[in-house]
Design an enzyme around this catalytic site. Structure first.
Site, PDB file in Angstrom:
ATOM      1  CE  LYS A 132      -0.566 -57.093  -2.497  1.00  0.00           C
ATOM      2  NZ  LYS A 132      -0.029 -56.886  -3.823  1.00  0.00           N
TER       3      LYS A 132
HETATM    4  N1  GLU Z   1      -2.233 -57.841  -6.720  1.00  0.00           N
HETATM    5  C1  GLU Z   1      -1.525 -57.485  -7.909  1.00  0.00           C
HETATM    6  C2  GLU Z   1      -0.101 -57.088  -7.567  1.00  0.00           C
HETATM    7  O1  GLU Z   1       0.426 -57.456  -6.550  1.00  0.00           O
HETATM    8  C3  GLU Z   1      -2.258 -56.452  -8.739  1.00  0.00           C
HETATM    9  C4  GLU Z   1      -2.475 -55.129  -8.068  1.00  0.00           C
HETATM   10  C5  GLU Z   1      -3.384 -54.190  -8.834  1.00  0.00           C
HETATM   11  O2  GLU Z   1      -3.756 -54.512  -9.954  1.00  0.00           O
HETATM   12  O3  GLU Z   1      -3.707 -53.146  -8.282  1.00  0.00           O
HETATM   13  O4  GLU Z   1       0.569 -56.469  -8.341  1.00  0.00           O
END
Ligand code: GLU
Length: 433
Positions: A118
């Site tokens: 992230k």
């Molecule tokens: N931001 C989204 C999550 O927290 C999607 C992450 C993604 O698709 O890689 O799950």
């Protein structure tokens, strides 16, 4: 195409250090439950790589501003790192750490061939023009360089980022590759617009998953969604789509909170009308004519059957958990309930469908997009929705049964399943050298 502006940027988030402590406590209680090998516990307690980049961007007025961006890669035992990038003032290394860990559990639980990561940029996007946001995004992508890649670490949208952000990222990344390799790098990010390698339905995938989790839970408990009341915190992409699907099933939206205020109407708030209103009103739900305002501190005490936090982390805490009247909490956001808040909820007999299950439709949709790009295919919307349904049903059933069999809450059950899958990969492969 319905474009949903993310309007959660001003909902207050607690200090990020709380988020790391929170995810570690959740992890450790599941690790205790499955008696996780101490070596694997050590490995999963740390993040593999933490990248911080400072980069200059020229603003519209000619001045240069320096931005700080982050990417934390927690673990890649099961496959390439995967997870979103958010643009928000609370983004820092600790927030990115916690959110990266949540992604590892989420992708593992969903049975995807991914690890967890992230990141994002510490900024308030409402303060910048579209042109500035484009330059910030492109320069951030360039600064990340080979720390991301289609088979290494694949970003996606998150809070205040969307398909446009991903289109800029993909274009920048591809432009920096040798010409013959460019097209083969489109899957460096997911969540792109459908016309640029994106997946039909990726926009609604997270909200669809939140809605399905609620539906599956109701089915297990032999009740229907018809006439059930629900409240939603956050009317961005996740909040809107969840409300859209629940309303179609006969449930009634009775209160909404966004970054600007809170509204309620026990007779029901029409979801599409509210979306249209917010789009005409700079992304805010405030003063929606068919509802009355509510004090923001009273939002969680509003009478309802289902409560859906779909904004930021650390929203349900010891300060407000006891006032919640819902019997079900469906976590659309990442980490919306902290450990202390959760203890109070569980004591009251409230069920929580945990984030790593409840909002996993988004990353599952991302996986489909990645496969589509890798195989040079284009999937139809109905095909995507059927595939999403199957994956989400499978995950939900596994967690539900595990929690029933072991007599533990659904979060601990979800963590146990996720951690056991990673443990197995380490046991099979061993630790190099
Ligand atoms: N931001 C989204 C999550 O927290 C999607 C992450 C993604 O698709 O890689 O799950």
């Amino acid at each position: 195409m319905i474009v949903v502006k993310n309007i959660n940027s001003k909902i207050k988030e607690q200090p990020a250090i709380g988020m790391v402590a929170n995810v570690m406590e959740q992890f450790n209680s599941a690790a205790d439950h499955i008696d996780l090998h101490p070596n694997i516990r050590k490995i999963l307690s740390i993040t593999n790589n933490e990248i911080m980049v400072n980069f200059p961007v020229k603003m519209d007025n000619g001045n240069v501003e320096i931005f700080t961006g982050y990417r934390v890669q927690h673990n890649n035992a099961l496959g390439p790192y995967k997870g979103g990038l958010r643009y928000h003032p609370t983004v820092d290394i600790d927030a990115a750490r916690a959110l990266a860990m949540w992604m590892t559990w989420k992708t593992s639980l969903a049975g995807l061939p991914y690890g967890g990561a992230k990141g994002g940029i510490k900024l308030d996007p409402s303060k910048y023009s579209k042109g500035e946001l484009e330059r910030i995004t492109r320069r951030f992508t360039f600064a990340l360089g080979d720390n991301i890649g289609p088979e290494y670490d694949i970003p996606a949208p998150d809070v205040n980022t969307n398909s446009q952000t991903m289109a800029w990222m993909a274009d920048t990344y591809m432009s920096t590759r040798p010409p013959a390799e460019r097209a083969a790098h489109q899957h460096v990010v997911t969540g792109k617009p459908a016309g640029s390698g994106g997946l039909e339905g990726r926009d609604r995938a997270t909200g669809y998953g939140v809605y399905l989790s609620i539906k599956f839970w109701s089915e297990k408990n032999k009740t229907s969604l018809e006439g059930k009341t629900f409240i939603v915190q956050g009317f961005g992409n996740v909040g809107y789509w969840t409300a859209h699907f629940l309303e179609k099933e006969g449930a009634k939206l009775v209160a909404v909170q966004d970054a600007y205020g809170s509204i309620q109407n026990q007779e029901g708030i029409a979801v599409e009308d509210l979306l249209e209103y917010s789009q005409l009103n700079g992304g805010s739900i405030v003063n929606f004519p068919h509802a009355k305002p509510v004090d923001k501190n009273e939002f969680f005490s509003i009478a309802c059957d289902i409560c859906i936090p779909a904004a930021l982390g650390n929203q349900i805490t010891k300060d407000n958990a006891s006032m919640i009247q819902a019997s079900l909490i469906a976590e659309g956001a990442n980490g919306p309930t902290n450990v202390e808040g959760e203890k109070i909820l569980l004591k009251k007999g409230i069920t929580i469908i945990p984030d790593i299950l409840c909002n996993s439709g988004g990353v599952i949709g991302s996986y489909f997009e990645w496969l589509q790009n890798r195989n040079g295919e284009l999937w139809h919307l109905d095909e995507v929705m059927v595939k999403l349904y199957k994956k989400l049903k499978d995950s939900f059933d596994k967690v539900y049964e595990y929690s029933e069999n072991e007599a533990i809450d659904m979060r601990t059950a979800a963590y146990c399943i996720a951690i056991e899958r990673i443990e197995q990969a380490y046991v099979q492969r061993g630790i190099f050298p």
